[in-house]
Design an enzyme around this catalytic site. Structure first.
Site, PDB file in Angstrom:
ATOM      1  CG  HIS A 308      -1.929   1.327   0.824  1.00  0.00           C
ATOM      2  ND1 HIS A 308      -1.952   1.947   1.576  1.00  0.00           N
ATOM      3  CD2 HIS A 308      -3.195   0.713   0.598  1.00  0.00           C
ATOM      4  CE1 HIS A 308      -3.387   2.469   0.965  1.00  0.00           C
ATOM      5  NE2 HIS A 308      -4.223   1.900   0.882  1.00  0.00           N
ATOM      6  CG  ASP A 366      -8.422  -4.445  -2.897  1.00  0.00           C
ATOM      7  OD1 ASP A 366      -7.640  -3.230  -3.002  1.00  0.00           O
ATOM      8  OD2 ASP A 366      -9.498  -4.112  -2.985  1.00  0.00           O
TER       9      ASP A 366
HETATM   10  C1  SDX Z   1      -6.095  -0.039  -2.610  1.00  0.00           C
HETATM   11  O1  SDX Z   1      -4.426   4.438  -1.972  1.00  0.00           O
HETATM   12  C2  SDX Z   1      -5.522   3.421  -1.638  1.00  0.00           C
HETATM   13  O2  SDX Z   1      -6.196   4.299  -0.344  1.00  0.00           O
HETATM   14  C3  SDX Z   1      -6.182   2.856  -1.612  1.00  0.00           C
HETATM   15  C4  SDX Z   1      -6.860   1.531  -1.228  1.00  0.00           C
HETATM   16  C5  SDX Z   1      -8.642   2.485  -1.093  1.00  0.00           C
HETATM   17  O3  SDX Z   1      -8.775   2.170  -0.308  1.00  0.00           O
HETATM   18  O4  SDX Z   1      -8.265   3.145  -1.960  1.00  0.00           O
HETATM   19  O5  SDX Z   1      -6.219   1.213  -0.365  1.00  0.00           O
HETATM   20  C6  SDX Z   1      -7.837   0.587  -1.930  1.00  0.00           C
HETATM   21  O6  SDX Z   1      -6.359   0.220  -3.933  1.00  0.00           O
HETATM   22  C7  SDX Z   1      -5.093  -1.171  -2.288  1.00  0.00           C
HETATM   23  C8  SDX Z   1      -3.970  -1.504  -3.137  1.00  0.00           C
HETATM   24  C9  SDX Z   1      -5.067  -2.949  -3.894  1.00  0.00           C
HETATM   25  N1  SDX Z   1      -3.431  -2.844  -5.509  1.00  0.00           N
HETATM   26  C10 SDX Z   1      -2.883  -3.799  -4.480  1.00  0.00           C
HETATM   27  O7  SDX Z   1      -2.958  -4.924  -4.007  1.00  0.00           O
HETATM   28  C11 SDX Z   1      -1.681  -4.371  -5.989  1.00  0.00           C
HETATM   29  C12 SDX Z   1      -0.494  -5.085  -5.448  1.00  0.00           C
HETATM   30  N2  SDX Z   1       0.217  -4.078  -4.998  1.00  0.00           N
HETATM   31  C13 SDX Z   1       0.848  -2.592  -5.733  1.00  0.00           C
HETATM   32  O8  SDX Z   1       1.215  -2.630  -6.707  1.00  0.00           O
HETATM   33  C14 SDX Z   1       1.227  -1.926  -4.517  1.00  0.00           C
HETATM   34  O9  SDX Z   1       1.309  -2.707  -3.454  1.00  0.00           O
HETATM   35  C15 SDX Z   1       0.761  -0.469  -4.459  1.00  0.00           C
HETATM   36  C16 SDX Z   1      -0.020   0.033  -5.892  1.00  0.00           C
HETATM   37  C17 SDX Z   1      -0.533  -0.954  -3.819  1.00  0.00           C
HETATM   38  C18 SDX Z   1       1.345   1.458  -4.112  1.00  0.00           C
HETATM   39  O10 SDX Z   1       2.467   0.712  -4.833  1.00  0.00           O
HETATM   40  P1  SDX Z   1       3.732   1.342  -4.240  1.00  0.00           P
HETATM   41  O11 SDX Z   1       2.812   2.601  -3.265  1.00  0.00           O
HETATM   42  O12 SDX Z   1       3.735   3.060  -5.571  1.00  0.00           O
HETATM   43  O13 SDX Z   1       4.919   0.987  -4.166  1.00  0.00           O
HETATM   44  P2  SDX Z   1       5.723   0.907  -5.048  1.00  0.00           P
HETATM   45  O14 SDX Z   1       4.906   0.045  -6.118  1.00  0.00           O
HETATM   46  O15 SDX Z   1       6.881   1.405  -5.396  1.00  0.00           O
HETATM   47  O16 SDX Z   1       6.698  -0.315  -4.274  1.00  0.00           O
HETATM   48  C19 SDX Z   1       7.042   0.156  -3.247  1.00  0.00           C
HETATM   49  C20 SDX Z   1       8.436  -1.292  -3.716  1.00  0.00           C
HETATM   50  C21 SDX Z   1       8.657  -1.266  -4.721  1.00  0.00           C
HETATM   51  O17 SDX Z   1      10.056  -2.672  -5.163  1.00  0.00           O
HETATM   52  P3  SDX Z   1      11.127  -1.646  -5.426  1.00  0.00           P
HETATM   53  O18 SDX Z   1      10.827  -1.223  -6.742  1.00  0.00           O
HETATM   54  O19 SDX Z   1      11.603  -0.273  -4.170  1.00  0.00           O
HETATM   55  O20 SDX Z   1      12.802  -2.729  -5.059  1.00  0.00           O
HETATM   56  O21 SDX Z   1       7.621  -2.238  -2.717  1.00  0.00           O
HETATM   57  C22 SDX Z   1       7.578  -3.566  -4.075  1.00  0.00           C
HETATM   58  C23 SDX Z   1       7.791  -2.830  -5.852  1.00  0.00           C
HETATM   59  O22 SDX Z   1       8.163  -3.813  -6.221  1.00  0.00           O
HETATM   60  N3  SDX Z   1       5.997  -4.115  -3.923  1.00  0.00           N
HETATM   61  C24 SDX Z   1       5.846  -5.785  -4.600  1.00  0.00           C
HETATM   62  C25 SDX Z   1       4.355  -5.563  -3.877  1.00  0.00           C
HETATM   63  N4  SDX Z   1       3.648  -4.440  -3.769  1.00  0.00           N
HETATM   64  C26 SDX Z   1       5.076  -3.010  -3.867  1.00  0.00           C
HETATM   65  N5  SDX Z   1       6.310  -6.144  -4.754  1.00  0.00           N
HETATM   66  C27 SDX Z   1       5.386  -7.105  -4.349  1.00  0.00           C
HETATM   67  N6  SDX Z   1       4.190  -7.758  -4.348  1.00  0.00           N
HETATM   68  C28 SDX Z   1       3.540  -6.432  -3.870  1.00  0.00           C
HETATM   69  N7  SDX Z   1       2.175  -6.804  -4.276  1.00  0.00           N
END
Ligand code: SDX
Length: 431
Positions: A308, A366
């Site tokens: 998140h 989720d």
């Molecule tokens: C919702 O914003 C909100 O409030 C949203 C929400 C709401 O109520 O409105 O809470 C609802 O959208 C919840 C999130 C649902 N999405 C997912 O579950 C999809 C999987 N998660 C991600 O794609 C990700 O975690 C996000 C999109 C939710 C957040 O992404 P960020 O904040 O942009 O973080 P990032 O992509 O920069 O990740 C930071 C690091 C990265 O590694 P590095 O590049 O630093 O090496 O963490 C890793 C990412 O690769 N990472 C993950 C991961 N999520 C982040 N690695 C593996 N699996 C994951 N799920």
């Protein structure tokens, strides 16, 4: 004595600018950079808004480190335990919990707006039956502005109020219609004798051939899911609604924009993607393979339902959802649910893994919701529409707060231009 004004000094080249520091009720201080371009002729750069407050708001507060979520100051855990969705709608919209008379009046107003114009039924007929219900919802909700001309003048507080009530009331009806259309069953009209969540379940699962009695425990679980998804400060879809609203677009168009943004798998579409991922993993013994993929920089696979932007601790909603999953499956007599088993084992393994611990990746809202919704009988394609139904109150409350702010301006970000410098046109014979 008044607190001395806190300021930040930004110095670059021969320029030094004093920027006011604003102090919130809760959360980090905010550096007010509104005069930065005017005085310093520079922009700030923050493409994903990771360090940017786009507005001020009194509706929802999240503390990502504590894993805290407050709706108008009330903790989500207490509301999920003691309140109900329509009361949370009142709270988010008006700022205070209703007394009994206010709740009765609000419920009556919402109930009397749950039907949609009969001609809207025709809109569905233009879609293929196998359309994703989110596609149908984006189209039909956007089209509402073609019907309700008496609630489009956003400068009129009464129009704003009526539009809010209509949206809260009609989104469940439209989502249920999208579901019925996708399975070839006739639409079921709302029933004024049912509560909000029961009405939604009835419109989804009743058929004309027999009576359908909603199980109170399932209605309670549905209602809790709605409360947990109701608002979440400036997430992507809410920011979309605010940006659309900042141009003066009508509220129905703004909510349609929010639905479109929510659909993405990185946002509200994650509940569908998460259940599909859990199904693909299939059994507990295949979890290590997927954990490995999630950690592999060269593999685009991510654990859906994990991570998140704000929560760097447990998403408090996921905790409540996990408890609810056990209750609903038990109530439905669904024991040894392989998907739930995989979900719990995946969570356990991930939370012990250095990659997830270092990056502070926890289950989000989720991760468990799909397991409950599937057990209730919903197809995965209905997971995000249900998220949209639940989040409508958040979108419309944030929209109303913004439009009601006399200092509100159209949102118009700038950019870091990295394209070609100015150059002259070259005729085709000289290219
Ligand atoms: C919702 O914003 C909100 O409030 C949203 C929400 C709401 O109520 O409105 O809470 C609802 O959208 C919840 C999130 C649902 N999405 C997912 O579950 C999809 C999987 N998660 C991600 O794609 C990700 O975690 C996000 C999109 C939710 C957040 O992404 P960020 O904040 O942009 O973080 P990032 O992509 O920069 O990740 C930071 C690091 C990265 O590694 P590095 O590049 O630093 O090496 O963490 C890793 C990412 O690769 N990472 C993950 C991961 N999520 C982040 N690695 C593996 N699996 C994951 N799920």
């Amino acid at each position: 004595m008044a607190e001395p004004k806190k300021t930040a000094t930004l110095s670059f080249g021969n320029t030094s600018i004093e920027l006011p520091i604003l102090t919130p009720t809760a959360g980090p201080d905010v550096i007010d950079i509104r005069k930065l371009y005017g005085e310093g002729e520079v922009f700030t750069y923050d493409p994903g808004f990771t360090s940017t407050a786009a507005c001020d708001s009194a509706i929802t507060y999240i503390d990502g480190d504590l894993g805290e979520l407050l709706y108008r100051g009330y903790p989500i855990e207490q509301l999920a335990d003691k309140s109900h969705h329509l009361e949370v709608c009142f709270l988010l919209l008006y700022g205070e919990l209703p007394n009994a008379a206010q709740m009765e009046d609000f419920e009556r107003r919402v109930t009397r707006h749950t039907m949609v114009h009969e001609q809207i039924h025709n809109f569905f007929r233009g879609f293929r039956r196998d359309s994703h219900p989110m596609a149908t919802m984006v189209g039909v909700v956007g089209a509402l502005s073609a019907f309700y001309h008496d609630s489009l003048d956003i400068s009129d507080p009464w129009h704003r109020e009526v539009a809010a009530i209509r949206m809260i009331a009609k989104l469940p009806t439209i989502a249920a219609m999208a579901y019925k259309y996708s399975i070839g069953q006739p639409f079921v009209y709302p029933r004024n004798s049912l509560d909000y969540a029961s009405n939604f379940l009835h419109m989804c699962f009743a058929v004309p051939c027999e009576d359908y009695v909603v199980q109170p425990a399932l209605a309670k679980a549905m209602d809790r899911i709605m409360m947990l998804h109701a608002d979440h400060e400036q997430n992507a879809s809410t920011s979309t609604v605010r940006l659309a609203g900042s141009s003066g677009a009508n509220p129905f168009a703004c909510i349609a924009a929010g639905i479109a943004c929510l659909w993405g798998p990185a946002h509200g579409g994650a509940n569908q993607a998460c259940l599909e991922m859990l199904r693909e993993i299939g059994t507990v013994d295949r979890i290590p393979e997927y954990i490995k993929r999630a950690k592999d920089k060269n593999d685009p696979f991510r654990l859906m339902g994990f991570g998140h932007r704000v929560y760097k601790n447990f998403d408090p909603r996921a905790k409540v959802m996990k408890e609810s999953a056990d209750e609903v499956l038990d109530l439905l007599g669904v024991h040894n649910n392989e998907t739930l088993k995989v979900a719990k084992e995946l969570e356990r393994i991930a939370l012990q893994d250095d990659y997830f611990v270092e990056k502070k990746l926890y289950p989000n809202v989720d991760f468990y919701s799909g397991i409950i919704l599937e057990a209730m009988g919903f197809p995965t394609s209905m997971f995000t529409p249900i998220f949209a139904v639940s989040r409508t109150i958040g979108w419309i409350s944030q929209w109303k707060e913004m439009i009601g702010d006399p200092t509100q301006k159209i949102g118009r970000p700038r950019q870091l231009y990295i394209g070609q410098p100015r150059r002259d046109y070259v005729g085709v014979d000289h290219r």
